[in-house]
Scaffold this motif. Structure first.
Motif, PDB file in Angstrom:
ATOM      1  N   ASP A 194      17.490  -6.964  -1.051  1.00  0.00           N
ATOM      2  CA  ASP A 194      17.933  -5.681  -1.610  1.00  0.00           C
ATOM      3  C   ASP A 194      16.801  -4.662  -1.566  1.00  0.00           C
ATOM      4  O   ASP A 194      17.019  -3.490  -1.863  1.00  0.00           O
ATOM      5  CB  ASP A 194      18.420  -5.870  -3.050  1.00  0.00           C
ATOM      6  N   VAL A 195      15.613  -5.108  -1.205  1.00  0.00           N
ATOM      7  CA  VAL A 195      14.435  -4.242  -1.147  1.00  0.00           C
ATOM      8  C   VAL A 195      13.666  -4.540   0.131  1.00  0.00           C
ATOM      9  O   VAL A 195      13.660  -5.670   0.618  1.00  0.00           O
ATOM     10  CB  VAL A 195      13.521  -4.458  -2.378  1.00  0.00           C
ATOM     11  N   LEU A 196      13.016  -3.506   0.681  1.00  0.00           N
ATOM     12  CA  LEU A 196      12.243  -3.653   1.911  1.00  0.00           C
ATOM     13  C   LEU A 196      10.863  -3.038   1.735  1.00  0.00           C
ATOM     14  O   LEU A 196      10.588  -2.341   0.748  1.00  0.00           O
ATOM     15  CB  LEU A 196      12.970  -2.988   3.073  1.00  0.00           C
ATOM     16  N   ASN A 197       9.991  -3.292   2.715  1.00  0.00           N
ATOM     17  CA  ASN A 197       8.624  -2.761   2.645  1.00  0.00           C
ATOM     18  C   ASN A 197       8.607  -1.244   2.580  1.00  0.00           C
ATOM     19  O   ASN A 197       7.801  -0.647   1.867  1.00  0.00           O
ATOM     20  CB  ASN A 197       7.816  -3.231   3.854  1.00  0.00           C
ATOM     21  N   PHE A 198       9.485  -0.609   3.382  1.00  0.00           N
ATOM     22  CA  PHE A 198       9.580   0.856   3.399  1.00  0.00           C
ATOM     23  C   PHE A 198      11.016   1.258   3.110  1.00  0.00           C
ATOM     24  O   PHE A 198      11.949   0.734   3.725  1.00  0.00           O
ATOM     25  CB  PHE A 198       9.123   1.401   4.757  1.00  0.00           C
ATOM     26  N   GLU A 199      11.170   2.192   2.167  1.00  0.00           N
ATOM     27  CA  GLU A 199      12.505   2.621   1.745  1.00  0.00           C
ATOM     28  C   GLU A 199      12.590   4.142   1.704  1.00  0.00           C
ATOM     29  O   GLU A 199      11.756   4.769   1.045  1.00  0.00           O
ATOM     30  CB  GLU A 199      12.835   2.035   0.377  1.00  0.00           C
ATOM     31  N   PRO A 200      13.568   4.740   2.396  1.00  0.00           N
ATOM     32  CA  PRO A 200      14.510   4.071   3.294  1.00  0.00           C
ATOM     33  C   PRO A 200      13.812   3.539   4.540  1.00  0.00           C
ATOM     34  O   PRO A 200      12.787   4.084   4.959  1.00  0.00           O
ATOM     35  CB  PRO A 200      15.498   5.185   3.635  1.00  0.00           C
ATOM     36  N   PRO A 201      14.365   2.496   5.146  1.00  0.00           N
ATOM     37  CA  PRO A 201      13.706   1.858   6.301  1.00  0.00           C
ATOM     38  C   PRO A 201      13.956   2.626   7.588  1.00  0.00           C
ATOM     39  O   PRO A 201      14.859   3.450   7.683  1.00  0.00           O
ATOM     40  CB  PRO A 201      14.389   0.488   6.357  1.00  0.00           C
ATOM     41  N   ASN A 253      15.529 -11.579  -2.309  1.00  0.00           N
ATOM     42  CA  ASN A 253      14.564 -10.661  -2.929  1.00  0.00           C
ATOM     43  C   ASN A 253      15.275  -9.431  -3.467  1.00  0.00           C
ATOM     44  O   ASN A 253      15.740  -8.583  -2.714  1.00  0.00           O
ATOM     45  CB  ASN A 253      13.482 -10.243  -1.933  1.00  0.00           C
ATOM     46  N   THR A 254      15.357  -9.350  -4.791  1.00  0.00           N
ATOM     47  CA  THR A 254      15.880  -8.160  -5.471  1.00  0.00           C
ATOM     48  C   THR A 254      14.785  -7.515  -6.305  1.00  0.00           C
ATOM     49  O   THR A 254      15.073  -6.718  -7.194  1.00  0.00           O
ATOM     50  CB  THR A 254      17.065  -8.531  -6.384  1.00  0.00           C
ATOM     51  N   SER A 255      13.536  -7.850  -6.013  1.00  0.00           N
ATOM     52  CA  SER A 255      12.416  -7.393  -6.832  1.00  0.00           C
ATOM     53  C   SER A 255      11.678  -6.224  -6.185  1.00  0.00           C
ATOM     54  O   SER A 255      12.003  -5.062  -6.436  1.00  0.00           O
ATOM     55  CB  SER A 255      11.465  -8.562  -7.112  1.00  0.00           C
ATOM     56  N   ARG A 256      10.710  -6.524  -5.332  1.00  0.00           N
ATOM     57  CA  ARG A 256       9.945  -5.492  -4.642  1.00  0.00           C
ATOM     58  C   ARG A 256       9.752  -5.902  -3.190  1.00  0.00           C
ATOM     59  O   ARG A 256       9.440  -7.065  -2.895  1.00  0.00           O
ATOM     60  CB  ARG A 256       8.568  -5.271  -5.303  1.00  0.00           C
ATOM     61  N   GLY A 257       9.896  -4.951  -2.275  1.00  0.00           N
ATOM     62  CA  GLY A 257       9.790  -5.253  -0.859  1.00  0.00           C
ATOM     63  C   GLY A 257       8.444  -5.818  -0.461  1.00  0.00           C
ATOM     64  O   GLY A 257       8.348  -6.668   0.430  1.00  0.00           O
ATOM     65  N   GLY A 258       7.384  -5.348  -1.117  1.00  0.00           N
ATOM     66  CA  GLY A 258       6.038  -5.765  -0.755  1.00  0.00           C
ATOM     67  C   GLY A 258       5.721  -7.213  -1.065  1.00  0.00           C
ATOM     68  O   GLY A 258       4.661  -7.717  -0.668  1.00  0.00           O
TER      69      GLY A 258
END
Length: 315
Positions: free
Chosen positions: A258-265, A231-236
């Motif tokens: 490369d993306v997570l639900n909350f950034e920074p995690p 996943n390099t798109s959107r964490g959600g």
């Protein structure tokens, strides 16, 4: 024109020149802006540029001089579009600036999942090779990606670039697109087929109500136990709790995010403890070449606004 950049640092931490914007007006540049600082900093701005700093209806209503919002990214969910529209404020974004950068990162992540270059490099530096009885060793199985099937969810510019690279590596390519068009070396399929048949699934769709948590308990259950998720798109797009369980139980072989639900995690994110999960800090877009292109397009968007030749309009 008074131009205010609310969160300049991620775009330009110091290795690019702001000259292309300075030529267009009086620029005030802030590395970061907290929510309670937006109105004060942008009070005299006719043009505001933002990447991740949110402009809600509350802020927009208080910025009396504001005529233009430039989003320094492709996604523009940080702006209350209806509030801007009600004020006849022009909103632009920057599409397609990082297509090759993101596509290359997909394969950097995939190759790490399958070849474990970083893992073995670190092990060598800690003495593992020096202490071997044989001329070589490997701590994890090494996998050829030739003849594997790449499943791409979303075949826009980035998805198409990933498909082209996948074909160059000798992979078969499946893709899901809401309105599919004939694409060389790509077979269009429904999502269920893609999840079931792909050895690697790479996400390249926007985050919408329809795609929110597209990767969930049900979709993970369809995937091969040998499959990798990228996943390099959107964490959600990913239900992280479901993914954690799938990785812990080896329901799928691995993931690279490369993306997570909350950034920074949060520092205690359970994903950090999994040896079959690679995480990078939202950097797929961030090559110097891509950031320079982003800056140039953002400046061209403003120039178009000033000359009446609008481009990359959101509204």
């Amino acid at each position: 024109m008074n131009i205010v950049i609310l969160d300049a640092y991620t775009l330009n931490p110091g290795d690019l020149s702001w000259d292309v914007l300075n030529k267009l007006g009086n620029c005030e540049i802030y590395d970061r802006t907290l929510p309670n600082q937006v109105v004060q900093r942008a009070a005299n701005a006719e043009i505001v540029l933002t990447n991740k700093t949110i402009l809600t209806s509350k802020e927009i209503s208080q910025l009396a001089k504001l005529k233009y919002i430039g989003v320094l990214a492709t996604g523009y969910n940080v702006v209350d579009i209806e509030a801007a529209k009600a004020r006849d404020i022009v909103v632009t974004n920057v599409p397609s600036y990082g297509t090759n950068s993101v596509a290359q990162m997909v394969f950097a992540l995939l190759l790490e999942l399958t070849k474990h270059v970083g893992l073995h490099s670190e092990a060598v530096k800690f003495g593992r090779w020096s202490n071997q009885a044989d001329f070589c060793y490997w701590d994890k199985s090494l996998i050829d990606i030739e003849n594997l099937t790449m499943g791409i969810v979303g075949l826009g510019a980035i998805g198409a670039a990933v498909a082209k690279l996948a074909a160059a590596f000798g992979m078969s390519v499946l893709a899901y697109q809401r309105n599919p068009k004939p694409t060389p070396n790509v077979k269009h399929v429904d999502l269920e087929t893609l999840f079931k048949q792909s050895d690697v699934i790479s996400l390249h769709c926007p985050q919408t109500l329809e795609t929110q948590q597209l990767i969930n308990v049900q979709s993970l259950a369809l995937m091969k136990t040998s499959a990798f998720l990228i996943n390099t798109s959107r964490g959600g797009l990913v239900d992280e709790a479901a993914l954690i369980k799938a990785l812990e139980t080896k329901q799928i072989a691995g993931a690279a995010l490369d993306v997570l639900n909350f950034e920074p995690p949060n520092a205690d994110n359970p994903l950090f403890k999994l040896d079959n999960c690679i995480i990078t800090p939202h950097i797929a877009w961030a090559t110097k070449t891509a950031r320079q292109r982003l800056l140039n397009i953002a400046a061209a968007n403003i120039d178009g606004f000033l000359t009446g030749d609008l481009q990359n309009l959101v509204i």
